[in-house]
Structures are given as structure tokens and as C-alpha cells.
Design a protein around this motif. Structure first.
Motif, PDB file in Angstrom:
ATOM      1  N   SER B   3      38.975 -15.658  82.176  1.00 51.45           N
ATOM      2  CA  SER B   3      39.756 -15.930  80.596  1.00 51.45           C
ATOM      3  C   SER B   3      39.449 -15.683  79.131  1.00 51.45           C
ATOM      4  O   SER B   3      38.245 -14.678  79.417  1.00 51.45           O
ATOM      5  CB  SER B   3      39.527 -17.658  80.504  1.00 51.45           C
ATOM      6  OG  SER B   3      38.022 -17.593  79.665  1.00 51.45           O
ATOM      7  N   THR B   5      38.491 -16.300  76.279  1.00 52.33           N
ATOM      8  CA  THR B   5      38.522 -17.234  75.237  1.00 52.33           C
ATOM      9  C   THR B   5      39.272 -17.165  73.199  1.00 52.33           C
ATOM     10  O   THR B   5      39.681 -17.428  72.895  1.00 52.33           O
ATOM     11  CB  THR B   5      37.521 -18.456  75.014  1.00 52.33           C
ATOM     12  OG1 THR B   5      36.743 -17.631  76.511  1.00 52.33           O
ATOM     13  CG2 THR B   5      37.057 -19.502  74.299  1.00 52.33           C
ATOM     14  N   ILE B   6      38.017 -16.064  72.796  1.00 53.64           N
ATOM     15  CA  ILE B   6      38.325 -16.447  71.918  1.00 53.64           C
ATOM     16  C   ILE B   6      38.846 -15.276  71.175  1.00 53.64           C
ATOM     17  O   ILE B   6      37.779 -14.474  70.076  1.00 53.64           O
ATOM     18  CB  ILE B   6      36.599 -16.656  70.938  1.00 53.64           C
ATOM     19  CG1 ILE B   6      35.638 -16.199  72.253  1.00 53.64           C
ATOM     20  CG2 ILE B   6      36.760 -18.310  71.529  1.00 53.64           C
ATOM     21  CD1 ILE B   6      34.483 -15.692  71.500  1.00 53.64           C
ATOM     22  N   LYS B   7      38.932 -14.168  72.089  1.00 54.88           N
ATOM     23  CA  LYS B   7      39.568 -12.498  71.692  1.00 54.88           C
ATOM     24  C   LYS B   7      39.775 -12.215  70.517  1.00 54.88           C
ATOM     25  O   LYS B   7      39.309 -11.177  69.561  1.00 54.88           O
ATOM     26  CB  LYS B   7      39.584 -11.644  72.463  1.00 54.88           C
ATOM     27  CG  LYS B   7      40.963 -11.749  73.327  1.00 54.88           C
ATOM     28  CD  LYS B   7      40.878 -11.055  74.414  1.00 54.88           C
ATOM     29  CE  LYS B   7      41.879  -9.707  73.892  1.00 54.88           C
ATOM     30  NZ  LYS B   7      42.562  -8.732  74.578  1.00 54.88           N
ATOM     31  N   LEU B  10      37.530 -12.040  67.292  1.00 57.20           N
ATOM     32  CA  LEU B  10      36.541 -11.137  66.280  1.00 57.20           C
ATOM     33  C   LEU B  10      37.267 -10.062  67.038  1.00 57.20           C
ATOM     34  O   LEU B  10      37.595  -9.859  68.063  1.00 57.20           O
ATOM     35  CB  LEU B  10      35.053 -11.384  66.806  1.00 57.20           C
ATOM     36  CG  LEU B  10      34.480 -13.690  66.848  1.00 57.20           C
ATOM     37  CD1 LEU B  10      33.880 -13.547  67.916  1.00 57.20           C
ATOM     38  CD2 LEU B  10      33.511 -12.419  65.465  1.00 57.20           C
ATOM     39  N   PHE B  11      36.964  -9.003  65.868  1.00 58.75           N
ATOM     40  CA  PHE B  11      37.354  -7.922  66.383  1.00 58.75           C
ATOM     41  C   PHE B  11      36.418  -6.691  66.118  1.00 58.75           C
ATOM     42  O   PHE B  11      35.118  -7.105  65.325  1.00 58.75           O
ATOM     43  CB  PHE B  11      38.596  -7.513  66.012  1.00 58.75           C
ATOM     44  CG  PHE B  11      39.616  -8.344  65.712  1.00 58.75           C
ATOM     45  CD1 PHE B  11      40.048  -9.395  64.966  1.00 58.75           C
ATOM     46  CD2 PHE B  11      40.302  -8.215  67.211  1.00 58.75           C
ATOM     47  CE1 PHE B  11      41.089 -10.074  65.312  1.00 58.75           C
ATOM     48  CE2 PHE B  11      41.256  -8.645  67.402  1.00 58.75           C
ATOM     49  CZ  PHE B  11      41.697  -9.967  66.803  1.00 58.75           C
ATOM     50  N   SER B  12      36.610  -5.488  67.336  1.00 58.05           N
ATOM     51  CA  SER B  12      35.084  -4.693  66.819  1.00 58.05           C
ATOM     52  C   SER B  12      36.012  -3.894  65.690  1.00 58.05           C
ATOM     53  O   SER B  12      36.369  -3.526  65.462  1.00 58.05           O
ATOM     54  CB  SER B  12      35.496  -3.906  68.202  1.00 58.05           C
ATOM     55  OG  SER B  12      35.342  -2.759  68.084  1.00 58.05           O
ATOM     56  N   VAL B 157      29.619 -22.446  80.876  1.00 57.51           N
ATOM     57  CA  VAL B 157      31.174 -21.983  80.350  1.00 57.51           C
ATOM     58  C   VAL B 157      32.054 -21.722  81.725  1.00 57.51           C
ATOM     59  O   VAL B 157      30.851 -21.678  82.927  1.00 57.51           O
ATOM     60  CB  VAL B 157      30.738 -20.768  79.683  1.00 57.51           C
ATOM     61  CG1 VAL B 157      30.352 -19.632  80.684  1.00 57.51           C
ATOM     62  CG2 VAL B 157      31.684 -20.318  79.132  1.00 57.51           C
ATOM     63  N   VAL B 332      41.257  -4.244  75.528  1.00 54.50           N
ATOM     64  CA  VAL B 332      40.317  -4.752  74.109  1.00 54.50           C
ATOM     65  C   VAL B 332      40.182  -3.344  73.602  1.00 54.50           C
ATOM     66  O   VAL B 332      40.424  -2.332  73.044  1.00 54.50           O
ATOM     67  CB  VAL B 332      38.616  -4.863  74.955  1.00 54.50           C
ATOM     68  CG1 VAL B 332      38.604  -6.267  75.621  1.00 54.50           C
ATOM     69  CG2 VAL B 332      38.380  -3.185  75.267  1.00 54.50           C
ATOM     70  N   GLY B 406      38.417 -10.085  82.207  1.00 51.26           N
ATOM     71  CA  GLY B 406      37.293 -11.077  82.342  1.00 51.26           C
ATOM     72  C   GLY B 406      36.173 -10.351  82.646  1.00 51.26           C
ATOM     73  O   GLY B 406      35.636  -9.614  81.739  1.00 51.26           O
TER      74      GLY B 406
END
Lengths: 668, 668
Positions: B3, B5-7, B10-12, B157, B332, B406
Motif C-alpha cells: 500500500s 499510505t500517505i504518499k 508529502l511530496f518530494s 505497520v 513517485v 510498495g
């Protein structure tokens, strides 16, 4: 392939366009026992042999390999303790006989001098080819043939071609000549004067056979020029420049012929037959705090290029470029900023002429760092309230040379990765070998052309390129085994899983040479050289895996003469016990050989290869069906394979590698 | 896979190490009809659907492909004349039913809204996975299992995994959860809590199945960290920096999502399911003075990753990463100066959450030029009194994205060459999927581990990665054929040649889909898409050749459920007639699919593919036997193939290309 008339006369220095300083490394006085012969050593050889035989033609002069155990001791204890013998091996033709001569360079004497009486002849010398190609111009039938075709003989140039072997019991040392029009183009190979067969006896140095069978149109020079100075606009597509420099300097150091970079050290040797030789490649293990051996020696042992036109003027074209023409003799000077980037460093060396005189060869190898790839990375979003992204930039080291055997240019790269991989790559460029035809359009075709109509009156003949790499891997020591791991489907029929199948691995140690002959094809598996005497902390055998290039298999029948000579292509992978004299997969005397000294013959002994010092041989092949894009000069066509550490390290060896520091292009 | 979760949180952005300005291209207001949905368009979709259904979960929102002929007309006549419809395709779950909804973005209405009643479910949404992974923490049997193992639940987790299909006639939409220890490491995947099976019903959003079979040791966190900030010295091996800049600027231009470079122009689309899509790639022919079409559309249609452990806790791991998790959702943000070099430019885009809200995704694609290779070269020494050396430096264009599903990171490159080739490459990095074991040393092994012991208590499970590329090549026009050229040995027995054999070519046009199903293996040959309606001046059909990656073939039995679903791996090459709805080789609704909507099923119709608009599908596979070097994070393992012009151009298209001008690194 073809002859190299005058390469000794002119060398590439800096191109006039170059704005950057080219770093060319002149070998230091310190000598590594694997360094190629230097100028003085060539002169010693020349003097000693000429003293015994005033009339001699040198067909090979090179370093006689020191014994492996001596080299390994020398490497461990260093020169102060161990003295490694320094000898030169010579193949010379004296009074029409092939001599094998061993010379001690320190004692300055002949250790042995024997006459070779087997089949086959030594590598052709550049000098004799230069003489041979002038013969037709004094040979009246040839002059008549040229006249009959309405061609201007002052625009004709000829080239030598090895003749192969087609079942003759005995034969003289001969070469064939093909002639070309150089009128209005330097691209001679695409303007063949077809229909003529010329055979030269190289000992008598005269034309001994001549036919002029049929006249085919000589292709026009239109669109054949590749020299920039001969092109007219529009140029394109346009490419933008990249200016670069390394503020910390290069990441590698060259000391003589020895290179150290990142976690690697190795030696770059050079031989007139083999070209570039990578030796003693070891990688530093950050956890074990020591260098660990990987590759004792690697080079291209032979290149077999059979053409596929059975006609009288092409059937014989079944070239063994390394053994017949010399990969080292055919290595060309690299063009700075073109063949290698501005951050490259170059190595010079010496080759020799037929009279034994050393000839300097500049920029024979370049070494540079390649940027822009990723070493490893991960973005992690699976942990609440954390965002993790890590990526390491990868810098690789490339060792490049170019071997131009007549028409074809072979770009030969050895890429080293800090992650432990070695990736040898081959790329083809240069000019196709073509045949003239009266056909101008494919619709006129009535029979098999044995090639592709690549331009009007021009057939690019079908052929193969089979490179065989000699890879004496010494994985963490000399004693290794070869493991074949099969991936096997297991069917589940007992209801123990909701799955009906899965795959697992079955590893077999190749016991003898027969077990190690592999045609890479549909059967899935992994091939590795392992050290059965060394294990990782958790018990895996340390090893390196071969990730092969996309395989090519021979298409000639096994009993065809060229295939008997090129029988090393029968498998993609072979493993032999190390034997100092088994270097040349097609044999030591390849020209006109009968195939009685090939890898295929040696391995019939079916020797034991378990936990022995073993050598891996890998055939990389390209079946070449020419295309119009290959004309008049061919954009690179490349293939590569990888030697990848597999349980060699206890874990990812570049886990603690930092990306190179970010730097501004031009600090103010 | 697992999964994410929280992408979304936050971003690069720029790494703090970065000294260079990152050029990030924000798409211009001008819209290409293939541009991904923009923020406003997502909002329109959200509003329209929410208006009809107040409770909806968006599992896919993307551009509905305009009809190909409309796009081609638009491209020829440009926007002033042709208006291309702009529609969004939506897959949403409403009241536990999968809806397919088409929305006209201009008219702002629903064109159709149908309920899908077939097998399989839409791509999992990131949002539902985020909810599901919290369920175990309120589920007392799980809490007890954690306690029984002596583990600290605040360091646990969980991650979602698609469940596959194993013959059930009907099933609810479920996911499995695996849980990991995040104690002392961010490398959760190598610290699995093995022996527990958790099944969540995604509609009920509750745990519906739970077992705790056996306790295996959770591997330690030692040596698992990959974050630089968590490493201690010594670091190494050391890499030196390269400072670079392009004095003429980059050789490419990005206008919105459209790219032009050298002789290429193409469009970079983006889709939450497919990730990067290359469209409308055409190459400028310097001699014909026009752009010629090559690739109408190319993207990775599916990625099938079957693991090879049949046990209760692993058997189901047979992932379809594109269809189940979304290649676009899993793309990503690239890290400037790490994932892409300083001369790269970046493109941003939007994805969406389950409630339909557009979410910006920065640096989703980078575009950069790669230097240091040779385009073509030749050194000519065969002409008396002349020395010719020509070498052209090659600059290539790379379009890069990274899809992290993942644990695994897939680096996806599309390389464009001025010589006409397109080389798609895949490289794997990231973390292995491992299983806990009580075994600490290989010697303790008693049965098949179904993987490699990569660290103490850690088995890297055997698995495959099968990528299937969708390649709608339109070679110089839409109507193409697929040609298989066999290389055939001809034995000579009539004494007409001194040779006993040669090879020639035999070309066959694949008439139907069955003719075009190819397992690449021992049979030598060439595969090409040709345009039978266009010929070169000398009569060759214009075409592009597929030079495949080293092939991998499926090892599961054909009637095994995962293989039925992943039947598109049965061959390495397939060709289908273009059909707008045949996009996803594993089916549109892949999650828990029954394999009734795959490429293998469609091609059973055995449609005519001669001189039609056709699509080439190419499977690139890696059988992955993990090695210790892959632990704790894996150095890139790469594979690539080439689409190479073959008689597409009348001659070498880069004959008149100039090497980039030599420039000094830092002018004074």
C-alpha cells in the motif's frame, strides 16, 4: 575485414576541433609483469631473432604469459620479493615455415625455437598485405578486366581477404584480393568491382589464380561519402553540447597500465592479437576490509564472421578477425571528444611491423566515468507520518577500444560498476561488406540475393558476428565451480495449496566440460561461477552470475568447413579447466586452419571442472540482415552481457555509497 | 507491491543537497488533446458524479482516449480546424457496484453510466488501503498475536496486498494485509511478521478472515537501514562529481506535455493506471523533408509479479501491479540530481484521490540528454596516402519515470535516438519481498525455502516480473503488417559451392493473430512491423524491427489460476488489430479477475492483421532468484529492447549529423 595499408604511417592525434586538453597517459618506467612489451623489449626481440635469422617476417610478438601462480604471488607480495620472468612469444615465418620462438627478455636469449608443422598459418602481417594489394596493378589480366569495365585504374584500390579452408588437405599460404573504386568517395567498400577473383600466394608474393567471371555494375559513389568535409547542407539533426568537468578530478587513477577506481583495481593489457586484455580485476569489500579477486583475465578470444553468399566470389568469406588480422593490430587510435568524452584519459602502446620494429599506437584505450544512471533507490510511503526517499546516483567506469578490421568497426567496452558488476559490451559500426549487382530495384530480383538491396546495385550480404569472450574468473580465489540452476515448474496436485503450480530452483554443479556446454534458449535458468570453498556468513556459496546477451546460434551445418573452424560457436557457454596454452578459441594458427585446435576439440577431453581453476567462455552473436540504414555507414548496433555478483557479498556492497557531491557547473 | 499510505501528504521537492536550479515545467494553458486531465477537469468530474451519487469512491479517473482518426486529423490540420472531444472515463464504486461512467468535459454531462457485472474489480484506491491497514490495530486477535510474539504493537505497520483469484465462482472485494516491524528501521518489508493471514472485506471495511498459524522469527533490523542519515562510516566506495552545463541550452523543448528534440517529436501523457504514455512519436526525415509517424502510442499495459511460494501466507501473491495498484498512482516524485541528472527537466501532473479530488504530483517525469556514446564511426587505412577517421558523438534523449509499487521501484526509461531507434528500458530497484524463517544459516535448511536465504531469518522469495508493453506502432501510416523473417539454413549438396551450407531469409507476413504469437527462443529470426503501402526508392518495405530483450517465459502451468489471469505472458510477442478498448493485457478489471478479458482471450478471435492498423505487444520478463546483494535494498537490475528502423529510411538518417560542438567547461 580487409587490409590496413598505411595505418602505420599516420596516427590520430588531437582533432583540430578539440578545445580540451587530452590527458594521455604514457606508461611509467615501473613495469607490471602483465604490461605489454615496451619499445625496448620489441627491439630486443627484433635483435635476437634477426641475429639468428637474417630474413624473417614477424607475424606475432607479444608478452609470453607469466605463470598464473607466479603472478598471484607477485600481486600478494609485491615486486621486492617476487621476480616474475619476462619473456616474449614470437610467431615468425622464416623460409616459408612458421616458427614459434620464446625469448627471455632479461637473459636476452632464445628459450626455444620450434617449427610448427600443423595446419593453419599465423596472423597476416600488415606489411605483406600492403605489398599484396599492389600486385594487381602490374598484372595484365587485371588491367584488362578494369579496362573492359570502363573503369579508371588509377581510381582502383585493392584489399586483402583471408581465404578460409574448404577441405583441402594441404595448401599454400594465400590471400584473396577484392578491388574497389575510390573515385569520388573514401567509402571504398561500397564500390566493389564484382565478378573478379584474385588469389595471391603470400610466400611467392604473386598472383596464382585469377578469374573474371561476370561483370556486375560497380555501385555509384552517390550518397556513399561519410566524411563531414564532403557533405553539403542541410546538416542534422542538430545536437547540443554538454560542457563538463570533474572538480575533484577523475575518480580513477591510471598508473602505467594499472587502473584503480572506486572499489575496483585492474590491469589493462594489450596484445597485437587480442587487443585489450583486462587482468587481475579485484573489488574491495568494505566489510571484509580487503580486495577480493573476480576476473583473472578477460578478452575477446576470437571473432568469427561468416558471410552467407555461396557464390565463387563470396563463399570463402568466413573471417576470423582476431586470429587472421589481429585485434591488436586492428585497434585504431581513439578520437578524443568523439570516440570518448572529454573526461576520458587515454593509454598509448606499441605494436610491431613485420620486420619487428616497434610502432607507437596512440590513444589505444580510453578510460572514463559515465554518469546519469541510478545505483539503487526507494521511495517509502507505507509508514504513517513518514516520507522516505533515497536514491543513489551511479557512476560507472568504462574502458573502451575500437577494433577496425577493414570495413567494420567494433566498439569494445568493459564497464565496471561499484555494485560489483562487470558489463562487457560490443557495438558494431563502420561499413557493410557488399556485392555489386545489376539490380537497381527489389522488383527486379529473380533469385536469392543472399543479402539486402541496400542501395542501387548494392547488396549488403547476410552474415554473422560471433564474438567469444575468454573469461578466466577467479571468484574469491582460483578454485571455482560452474553451477547451472534450472528453474523448474512444480505441479501441485495434492490440494496443499490453492495454487496449481509454482517454480523452484534445482542447482547442478557441472562436473565436466560436457556438462558446461550450453545453448541458451528456452530453458530458464541461471549460470554462475561459484567458489565452493568460500561461503557467506549465512552459508551461500560466493559467486558471480552470467546474465547473457540475447543469444545467437550458428546456422551453418556442423560439418561445413567454416563451422568446423568456428565450432566454438556451437554453444553460447563453455567452461574449461585453466590451461595456459588454451587462449584462442579458434586455434593459435587460425588462417586457413582445419579446425583441429579449437575450443570444441579441447573440450572433447571432457576434463573435470569441479573446484578447479576454470575459464568461462561466452559467445555473443549477432545475425546481421543488413538494412538500408546500415548504408553507407552503420549506426551503432550493440549487445552486452553482465557478470553480476550473486551471494559474493554478504549484502548490497553499495549500501553505504554516497552519491557524488552536487557541484555547480562553473563556480564564480 | 504494497500500500501507499500517505504518499498524498508529502511530496518530494528539491533535495536540500541540491545546488542546481531544477527546471520544472508546469503545463501551459494550451491543451493537447492527449494531455492528462488537469485540475479543473478533475473537479468537473468530481462535481458531476457527486451530483448524481453523493456517496462514491473513484477508483479511476482518466482521459477517455479520443478516436485515433480524430487525433491524426487534429495533428495534421491543427486545433483551429479540428475540435477533438474531451471526455473523462471514470470507474467508481457506488453502493458496492462498479460503474463505468463517461463524462463529456465540454458539455459537462454524463454520456453513459453503466454497471459492470463481470468478474474482477477496479484498481484499489490509495484511500481505502489507508483505512484497511489500520483495522488490525483494533482487532483483538491480531493484538494477541503481536503480544504472543513479544512484539511492540506501536512499532507494527501493515500493508495491503491484492488477493488474486483461485477458482472461486463469486467473491467479495477483499484485500490481504501483511504486517511488519518498523522498529529501528524504515525498511519495513524485510521485517515481516510471518505466519499471520488477515483478509479485509473492502466494502464492509472489516477483517473477515484471520489465522495465526505459526510463529517465525521476525528478522532483526540490523543492516536493513538504507537511509543515508542512519548509516555510520566508513562510507564507500567513493564517487567523484561531474559538473556539467549545456551552453546552448538543452537540445529539447517541452511545451506542455509535448516534446521536441533533434529529429523527434512526441507527447508524454500520464494516466493513473498506465503511468507515462508516449504518443504520436514521429521522426523528421531530412531527405523527405517531413515528419514520419513511428509510434502512435506506447506504455506498459500490465506488470505481472507472481511469487513462487505455495504456502498459505504467500500463495496468493500474484500481483498485477498496473491494474491492481495503478502505475500512475504508484509513480513517485523523481529526486532532482539523483534520479535524474542536473540537465534534466521535470514535468508535473495531477492524480486523484478516492473522493475525486485532484492531487498534484511533482516531478513525475524527467527528460534529459545522455552523452558519451558513439553514433557511428570508421577509421579507414585502406587507401594509399590517405588517413580517414570519422566519428560522430551520439546524444540520446531519455524520458524517465519511477513507479514504486510498495516495496519495488521500477525505473522506466524511454530512450530516443536520432538514428531512429526507440529503446524502452526497465530497471528494478527497491526492496525484496521476504518471508521470516527461524533459519539463520543455509545448513539448517530441511525443505524447499521457495527462495534464497538473503540474511538471517530472511528468505527472499522467488518471483517473476513480466512487463507487457503496448506498442501501437504506426510505421509511416496507420496500416501496417507484421513480418516474421526466419533465418534458414540451406544445405548445398550439388557441388555448386565449396561451402556445404549458408543461411538465407524467409519472410512471412502474419495473416492473423495466431501467426503473430511468438515465443522467442532458439529459432533465429527478425520481427518487424512494416508498412506494405510504402516502399523505399529501391523497393524495400519501410519498417521497424523489434530487437527483443532476453526473453523470459512463464513457468506456471497454463491452467493455474494466476497464469490464466496473466496469460498475456504465454508469448513474448503478440499482434492485434487496433481496438480502442483493448488496452489492458490483463483486463480492465484485474483485481480478482478470472482471466476472461485478457490479450490471450481477445486473440482467440484470430483476427486478420494484414495491412491493418495493428498493435504490437512485447513481454519483457525477469525471473528473479534473489541474491544477498539484493538485500537490504537492491542495486538496479535492468533489461531493454530496441525498436530499430529497418529500411524505414533510404539510408543512415544520421549521416549528416554533426557531433555536438566542443565546448570548454567553464569559459573565462
Amino acid at each position: 575485414m580487409a587490409s590496413t595499408t598505411i595505418k602505420f604511417a599516420l596516427f590520430s592525434t588531437l582533432t583540430i576541433f578539440s578545445l580540451q586538453t587530452v590527458v594521455s597517459v604514457t606508461p611509467l618506467p615501473f613495469q607490471h609483469p602483465l604490461d605489454p612489451l615496451n619499445k625496448e623489449e620489441y627491439l630486443i626481440v627484433q635483435k635476437i631473432v634477426l641475429h639468428k635469422y637474417p630474413k624473417v617476417a614477424f607475424h606475432y610478438i607479444g608478452l609470453d604469459d607469466p605463470e598464473k601462480d607466479v603472478i598471484l604471488k607477485w600481486e600478494s607480495f609485491k615486486p621486492n620479493v617476487i621476480t616474475v620472468p619476462r619473456k616474449a612469444f614470437v610467431i615468425a615465418i622464416i623460409n616459408s615455415k612458421s616458427h614459434e620462438i620464446l625469448i627471455d627478455l632479461r637473459l636476452k636469449n632464445i628459450v626455444y625455437d620450434t617449427i610448427y608443422t600443423g595446419n593453419g598459418f599465423p596472423t597476416l602481417s600488415v606489411d605483406e598485405q600492403s605489398v599484396a594489394i599492389e600486385l594487381p596493378f602490374k598484372y595484365s589480366p587485371f588491367i584488362a578486366s578494369v579496362k573492359k569495365r570502363g573503369l579508371n585504374i588509377s581510381e582502383v584500390v585493392c584489399s586483402t581477404f583471408s581465404v578460409g579452408w574448404f577441405g583441402e588437405e594441404k595448401s599454400n599460404r594465400t590471400a584473396r584480393l577484392d578491388c574497389f573504386m575510390k573515385e569520388s568517395t573514401v567509402n571504398i567498400y561500397v564500390r566493389p568491382i564484382s565478378g573478379i577473383a584474385i588469389v595471391v600466394d603470400l610466400e611467392l608474393m604473386k598472383i596464382v589464380e585469377y578469374h573474371d567471371r561476370n561483370i556486375e555494375t560497380v555501385p555509384t559513389s552517390d550518397n556513399t561519402e561519410y566524411q563531414l568535409s564532403k557533405q553539403s547542407p542541410p546538416f542534422g539533426p542538430k545536437q547540443h553540447s554538454l560542457a563538463s568537468h570533474q572538480p575533484q578530478g577523475p575518480g580513477f587513477q591510471i598508473n602505467g597500465y594499472s587502473v584503480s577506481w572506486a572499489n575496483w583495481k585492474f590491469h589493462i593489457g594489450f596484445d597485437v592479437r587480442a587487443g585489450v586484455i583486462i587482468s587481475l580485476a579485484s573489488t574491495y569489500d568494505l566489510e571484509k576490509h580487503k580486495f577480493r579477486r573476480v576476473l583473472y583475465k578477460g578478452y575477446i578470444s576470437e571473432l568469427f564472421v561468416p558471410y552467407q553468399d555461396p557464390s565463387d566470389e563470396f563463399y570463402y568469406k568466413t573471417f576470423f578477425d582476431a586470429g587472421e588480422f589481429g585485434f591488436g593490430l586492428s585497434t585504431v587510435s581513439l578520437i578524443p571528444n568523439r570516440d570518448c568524452p572529454p573526461n576520458a584519459q587515454f593509454i598509448d602502446t606499441y605494436i610491431h611491423s613485420a620486420d619487428g620494429t616497434p610502432i607507437p599506437l596512440k590513444n589505444v584505450v580510453c578510460v572514463f566515468e559515465q554518469y546519469n544512471s541510478i545505483m539503487w533507490r526507494h521511495t517509502e510511503t507505507g509508514i504513517p507520518n513518514q516520507f522516505i526517499e533515497e536514491s543513489r546516483t551511479e557512476v560507472n567506469l568504462i574502458v573502451r577500444s575500437v577494433v577496425t578490421v577493414g570495413n567494420y568497426d567494433n566498439v569494445i567496452d568493459w564497464e565496471f560498476k561499484a555494485s560489483g558488476s562487470i558489463k562487457p559490451a560490443i557495438a558494431l559500426s563502420g561499413i557493410l561488406e557488399v556485392k555489386g549487382t545489376n539490380i537497381k530495384h527489389k522488383d527486379e530480383t529473380k533469385e536469392d540475393l543472399h543479402g539486402t538491396l541496400v542501395s542501387e546495385n548494392t547488396i549488403g550480404i547476410y552474415h554473422d558476428h560471433f564474438y567469444i569472450y575468454y573469461l578466466d574468473l577467479d571468484i574469491d580465489g582460483t578454485h571455482n565451480s560452474f553451477e547451472k540452476t534450472s528453474l523448474k515448474t512444480v505441479r501441485i496436485s495434492d490440494g496443499s495449496s490453492k495454487r496449481k503450480s509454482y517454480w523452484t530452483t534445482e542447482t547442478q554443479i557441472a562436473k565436466t566440460e560436457s556438462d558446461a556446454k550450453i545453448s541458451i534458449g528456452l530453458a530458464p535458468g541461471e549460470l554462475a561461477i561459484v567458489n565452493p570453498n568460500k561461503k557467506t556468513a549465512i552459508g551461500n556459496e560466493v559467486g558471480y552470475r552470467l546474465i547473457p546477451a540475447i543469444p545467437a546460434h550458428p546456422l551453418l551445418v556442423e560439418d561445413d568447413y567454416p563451422q568446423i573452424r568456428g565450432a566454438f560457436t556451437n554453444y553460447n557457454v563453455w567452461v574449461t579447466p585453466y590451461n595456459r596454452i588454451e587462449k584462442w578459441a579458434g586455434g593459435l594458427f587460425v588462417d586457413q586452419s582445419h579446425g583441429d585446435d579449437t575450443l570444441a576439440i579441447w573440450t572433447k577431453k571432457n576434463r573435470d571442472i569441479v573446484n578447479k581453476d576454470i575459464v568461462l567462455w561466452h559467445v555473443v552473436g549477432i545475425h546481421h540482415v543488413p538494412a538500408q540504414e546500415d548504408f553507407p555507414i552503420m549506426p551503432l548496433l550493440s549487445t552486452a552481457f553482465e557478470l553480476r555478483p550473486t551471494n559474493f557479498f554478504d549484502r548490497n556492497p553499495v549500501l553505504k555509497t554516497l552519491s557524488p557531491r552536487d557541484v555547480v557547473a562553473c563556480p564564480k
